[in-house]
Design an enzyme around this catalytic site. Structure first.
Site, PDB file in Angstrom:
ATOM      1  N   HIS A  41       0.854  -1.189   0.000  1.00 18.12           N
ATOM      2  CA  HIS A  41       0.000   0.000   0.000  1.00 18.12           C
ATOM      3  C   HIS A  41       0.891   1.240   0.000  1.00 18.12           C
ATOM      4  O   HIS A  41       1.734   1.412   0.880  1.00 18.12           O
ATOM      5  CB  HIS A  41      -0.929  -0.017   1.225  1.00 18.12           C
ATOM      6  CG  HIS A  41      -1.885  -1.174   1.199  1.00 18.12           C
ATOM      7  ND1 HIS A  41      -2.840  -1.376   2.155  1.00 18.12           N
ATOM      8  CD2 HIS A  41      -2.050  -2.185   0.308  1.00 18.12           C
ATOM      9  CE1 HIS A  41      -3.536  -2.462   1.857  1.00 18.12           C
ATOM     10  NE2 HIS A  41      -3.060  -2.985   0.745  1.00 18.12           N
ATOM     11  N   GLN A 223      -5.550  -6.715  -0.728  1.00 17.95           N
ATOM     12  CA  GLN A 223      -5.958  -7.411  -1.955  1.00 17.95           C
ATOM     13  C   GLN A 223      -7.296  -6.835  -2.455  1.00 17.95           C
ATOM     14  O   GLN A 223      -7.558  -5.680  -2.218  1.00 17.95           O
ATOM     15  CB  GLN A 223      -6.046  -8.932  -1.737  1.00 17.95           C
ATOM     16  CG  GLN A 223      -4.690  -9.618  -1.556  1.00 17.95           C
ATOM     17  CD  GLN A 223      -4.071  -9.409  -0.189  1.00 17.95           C
ATOM     18  OE1 GLN A 223      -4.700  -9.681   0.817  1.00 17.95           O
ATOM     19  NE2 GLN A 223      -2.849  -8.941  -0.136  1.00 17.95           N
TER      20      GLN A 223
HETATM   21  P1  GDP Z   1      -3.321  -0.498  -2.807  1.00 14.34           P
HETATM   22  O1  GDP Z   1      -2.583  -1.789  -2.756  1.00 14.34           O
HETATM   23  O2  GDP Z   1      -4.764  -0.672  -3.103  1.00 14.34           O
HETATM   24  O3  GDP Z   1      -3.083   0.361  -1.611  1.00 14.34           O
HETATM   25  O4  GDP Z   1      -2.716   0.292  -4.065  1.00 14.34           O
HETATM   26  P2  GDP Z   1      -1.150   0.453  -4.423  1.00 14.34           P
HETATM   27  O5  GDP Z   1      -0.546   1.435  -3.493  1.00 14.34           O
HETATM   28  O6  GDP Z   1      -0.491  -0.880  -4.535  1.00 14.34           O
HETATM   29  O7  GDP Z   1      -1.246   0.996  -5.898  1.00 14.34           O
HETATM   30  C1  GDP Z   1      -1.846   2.203  -6.202  1.00 14.34           C
HETATM   31  C2  GDP Z   1      -0.791   3.119  -6.829  1.00 14.34           C
HETATM   32  O8  GDP Z   1      -1.431   4.244  -7.416  1.00 14.34           O
HETATM   33  C3  GDP Z   1       0.162   3.694  -5.812  1.00 14.34           C
HETATM   34  O9  GDP Z   1       1.412   3.905  -6.422  1.00 14.34           O
HETATM   35  C4  GDP Z   1      -0.466   5.032  -5.434  1.00 14.34           C
HETATM   36  O10 GDP Z   1       0.475   5.982  -4.985  1.00 14.34           O
HETATM   37  C5  GDP Z   1      -1.052   5.444  -6.752  1.00 14.34           C
HETATM   38  N1  GDP Z   1      -2.297   6.218  -6.683  1.00 14.34           N
HETATM   39  C6  GDP Z   1      -3.342   6.090  -5.824  1.00 14.34           C
HETATM   40  N2  GDP Z   1      -4.353   6.911  -6.192  1.00 14.34           N
HETATM   41  C7  GDP Z   1      -3.938   7.553  -7.298  1.00 14.34           C
HETATM   42  C8  GDP Z   1      -4.552   8.500  -8.171  1.00 14.34           C
HETATM   43  O11 GDP Z   1      -5.690   8.901  -8.023  1.00 14.34           O
HETATM   44  N3  GDP Z   1      -3.798   8.925  -9.248  1.00 14.34           N
HETATM   45  C9  GDP Z   1      -2.539   8.484  -9.482  1.00 14.34           C
HETATM   46  N4  GDP Z   1      -1.886   8.946 -10.542  1.00 14.34           N
HETATM   47  N5  GDP Z   1      -1.933   7.598  -8.682  1.00 14.34           N
HETATM   48  C10 GDP Z   1      -2.632   7.116  -7.614  1.00 14.34           C
HETATM   49  P1  IMO Z   2      -2.771  -5.118  -2.311  1.00 14.56           P
HETATM   50  O1  IMO Z   2      -3.204  -5.161  -0.877  1.00 14.56           O
HETATM   51  C1  IMO Z   2      -2.589  -7.085  -6.180  1.00 14.56           C
HETATM   52  C2  IMO Z   2      -2.210 -11.452  -6.161  1.00 14.56           C
HETATM   53  C3  IMO Z   2      -0.911 -12.036  -6.680  1.00 14.56           C
HETATM   54  C4  IMO Z   2      -1.423 -13.343  -7.263  1.00 14.56           C
HETATM   55  C5  IMO Z   2      -2.495 -13.750  -6.257  1.00 14.56           C
HETATM   56  C6  IMO Z   2      -2.019 -14.739  -5.200  1.00 14.56           C
HETATM   57  O2  IMO Z   2      -1.512  -4.349  -2.539  1.00 14.56           O
HETATM   58  O3  IMO Z   2      -3.885  -4.723  -3.205  1.00 14.56           O
HETATM   59  P2  IMO Z   2      -0.485 -14.495  -3.033  1.00 14.56           P
HETATM   60  O4  IMO Z   2       0.943 -14.066  -2.903  1.00 14.56           O
HETATM   61  O5  IMO Z   2      -1.449 -13.677  -2.269  1.00 14.56           O
HETATM   62  O6  IMO Z   2      -0.666 -15.954  -2.787  1.00 14.56           O
HETATM   63  O7  IMO Z   2      -0.815 -14.280  -4.607  1.00 14.56           O
HETATM   64  O8  IMO Z   2      -2.924 -12.556  -5.614  1.00 14.56           O
HETATM   65  N1  IMO Z   2      -2.052 -10.455  -5.068  1.00 14.56           N
HETATM   66  C7  IMO Z   2      -2.212  -9.147  -5.237  1.00 14.56           C
HETATM   67  N2  IMO Z   2      -2.458  -8.422  -6.355  1.00 14.56           N
HETATM   68  N3  IMO Z   2      -2.518  -6.484  -4.974  1.00 14.56           N
HETATM   69  C8  IMO Z   2      -2.288  -7.189  -3.845  1.00 14.56           C
HETATM   70  O9  IMO Z   2      -2.346  -6.649  -2.631  1.00 14.56           O
HETATM   71  C9  IMO Z   2      -2.091  -8.580  -3.946  1.00 14.56           C
HETATM   72  N4  IMO Z   2      -1.847  -9.562  -3.055  1.00 14.56           N
HETATM   73  C10 IMO Z   2      -1.839 -10.702  -3.757  1.00 14.56           C
HETATM   74  O10 IMO Z   2      -0.329 -11.221  -7.668  1.00 14.56           O
HETATM   75  O11 IMO Z   2      -2.062 -13.104  -8.481  1.00 14.56           O
HETATM   76 MG    MG Z   3      -0.953  -2.758  -3.655  1.00 20.41          MG
END
Ligand code: GDP
Ligand code: IMO
Ligand code: MG
Length: 446
Positions: A41, A223
């Site tokens: 995250h 996830q």
């Molecule tokens: P999460 O796993 O659901 O918390 O999402 P991640 O952090 O893995 O992936 C979301 C990515 O998009 C991160 O790099 C955030 O900083 C970025 N992000 C989130 N909201 C926005 C948005 O509205 N615009 C852009 N450009 N980036 C965003």
């Molecule tokens: P956040 O919280 C996106 C995906 C993996 C794989 C499947 C199983 O950042 O949204 P695992 O290691 O959990 O056994 O993998 O789930 N996966 C995610 N994809 N965001 C995640 O977490 C994920 N956590 C697991 O890529 O397809």
């Molecule tokens: Mg993520």
């Protein structure tokens, strides 16, 4: 005042971290209730980027309690690194606590995860390789090590001696790998136990007491809905329950204590790892979204597959989670497009299908039916109210709300905490958001 669950409405990486961080200002306690260090995250606050795997995204606020709940799986090594990294960035983890009943990811879990993926060959799931599946498998099989087990050295020694030898049979006989030395694993984990001790609590009781004191609790999903073990695109799923119901199980509180569930969805769709993805875009446009959206995994650095917004899985997320409202993220990534496609239904065996088919083989054969909507070709990154948005961008959002049949409470237009339009704060605001699927924007709120 409300206890709110934040859920990923797609395949993960929807921006749950950003939305949780944003909403944490109105919360008192932030809880992670499932998943482990497979989650990544990202928070961007005042130009600084924070990447979290296990620690709840409320940690940047000094006065909020952050709880790693019972349904999570804890990799102590990664968690301690995360704590150390936050400390280097001057973020205190004084208010962090860990459930004593959470399960612990061990070295053999990581090794077995990676070895079994290799063994699956072209049928691999594309896991993060962090040992998540094997840790949850041991939990279900009732051979897991829990945080509480780490707290008693004698019994930990006994338990690990037996378990490591048991796992060595699997490593050697099934995977042809080197066995682990039980003494080394025991010493390593006794070291972690010592460092984690101050954080360990009965988290269900702590959350319950906070609810009784009428504190606001925010449950941060990891996830996403389509990665749910029961309701996702099995077997291409994770091994926990990222859906709203999972937050209750994983936190040890009853569903009557939840006031609201907010679903986070990107304005398009991404997926990491293997598995069906009907709206996936190949070629130039897929590359474009991936590059512009910086769609590379926070945890593994893998390139995320990109596709158009899929309202069929969106409606499914509304149903499975009982979503009250939506946070739509990454609208800015679509800013320069001439036109945008939205999947409104699927075609399956010559029939139109409006609902997510729970049969995985059917889902893999679904063809998206698209509606093309005009792009707005204008930057949205500085918009802070709905009125600031180009008319066509607002129309796009209204179209998504209409298709999902739930209102939009938050729109995100950049990675930064402040690049957000809060139509309604789901914790403090009225039950109904203002970007109503069938109505106009209610101007009197601005
Ligand atoms: P999460 O796993 O659901 O918390 O999402 P991640 O952090 O893995 O992936 C979301 C990515 O998009 C991160 O790099 C955030 O900083 C970025 N992000 C989130 N909201 C926005 C948005 O509205 N615009 C852009 N450009 N980036 C965003
Ligand atoms: P956040 O919280 C996106 C995906 C993996 C794989 C499947 C199983 O950042 O949204 P695992 O290691 O959990 O056994 O993998 O789930 N996966 C995610 N994809 N965001 C995640 O977490 C994920 N956590 C697991 O890529 O397809
Ligand atoms: Mg993520």
């Amino acid at each position: 005042m409300a206890n709110v669950i934040v859920i990923g409405a797609q395949w993960g990486d929807e921006g749950k971290g950003k939305i949780t961080d944003l909403l944490s200002r109105s919360a008192d306690v932030i809880v992670r209730s499932q998943g482990g260090v497979n989650a990544g995250h990202t928070l961007v606050v005042q130009g600084q980027t924070f990447k979290l795997h296990l620690i709840p995204s409320g940690i940047l606020y000094k006065d909020k309690e952050c709880i790693i709940g019972s349904g999570t799986v804890v990799d102590p090594k990664v968690l301690l690194e995360e704590i150390a990294q936050l400390s280097r960035l001057n973020v205190s983890t004084e208010n962090l606590t860990i459930s004593q009943t959470a399960h612990v990811t061990m070295p053999y879990h990581r090794i077995i995860d990676q070895a079994s993926e290799e063994r699956r060959g072209k049928h691999k799931i594309g896991t993060t390789g962090r040992g998540i599946g094997p840790t949850y498998a041991d939990k279900s099989e009732r051979t897991g090590i829990r945080i509480i087990d780490l707290m008693n050295e004698d019994s930990l020694r006994q338990k690990l001696e037996w378990t490591v030898n048991y796992k060595n049979v699997i490593l050697e006989k099934l995977y042809n790998l080197e066995p682990l030395d039980p003494a080394t694993v025991i010493e390593e984990y006794i070291g972690y136990a010592e460092q984690l001790k101050p954080y360990v609590i009965d988290s269900s009781l702590r959350i319950y007491e906070a609810i009784q004191k009428r504190k606001n609790i925010l449950f941060e999903g990891a996830q996403g809905t389509l990665l749910d073990l029961d309701h996702g695109t099995y077997p291409y799923v994770t091994s926990s329950s990222p859906i709203a119901g999972g937050a209750c199980v994983g936190s040890g509180i009853g569903p009557t204590m939840i006031d609201r569930v907010i679903g986070v969805a990107k304005a398009y769709t991404t997926r990491v790892g293997e598995g069906p993805f009907p709206t996936e875009i190949s070629g130039e446009m897929g590359e474009y979204l991936s590059e512009r959206g910086c769609e590379f995994g926070t945890t593994t650095g893998r390139r995320r597959r990109c596709g158009w917004f899929d309202a069929v899985i969106g409606r499914y997320a509304v149903r499975i989670n009982g979503l009250d409202c939506l946070a739509i993220t990454k609208l800015d990534i679509l800013d320069e497009l001439d036109e945008i496609q939205v999947c409104v239904a699927y075609q399956l065996d010559g029939k139109i299908c409006h609902h997510f088919p729970s049969n995985a083989k059917d889902f893999a054969r679904c063809q998206p039916i698209y509606k093309t909507v005009p792009g707005w070709k204008q930057s949205t990154v500085d918009c802070r109210t709905l009125e600031d948005l180009p008319k066509k961008a607002l129309n796009y959002l209204k179209f998504l709300a209409e298709l999902m049949e739930v209102p939009i409470a938050i729109v995100s237009l950049g990675a930064s905490r402040d690049q957000t339009i809060i139509v309604e704060d789901p914790i403090h605001g009225p039950k109904r958001a203002l970007l109503d699927p069938n109505g106009d924007v209610a101007h009197n709120y601005f």
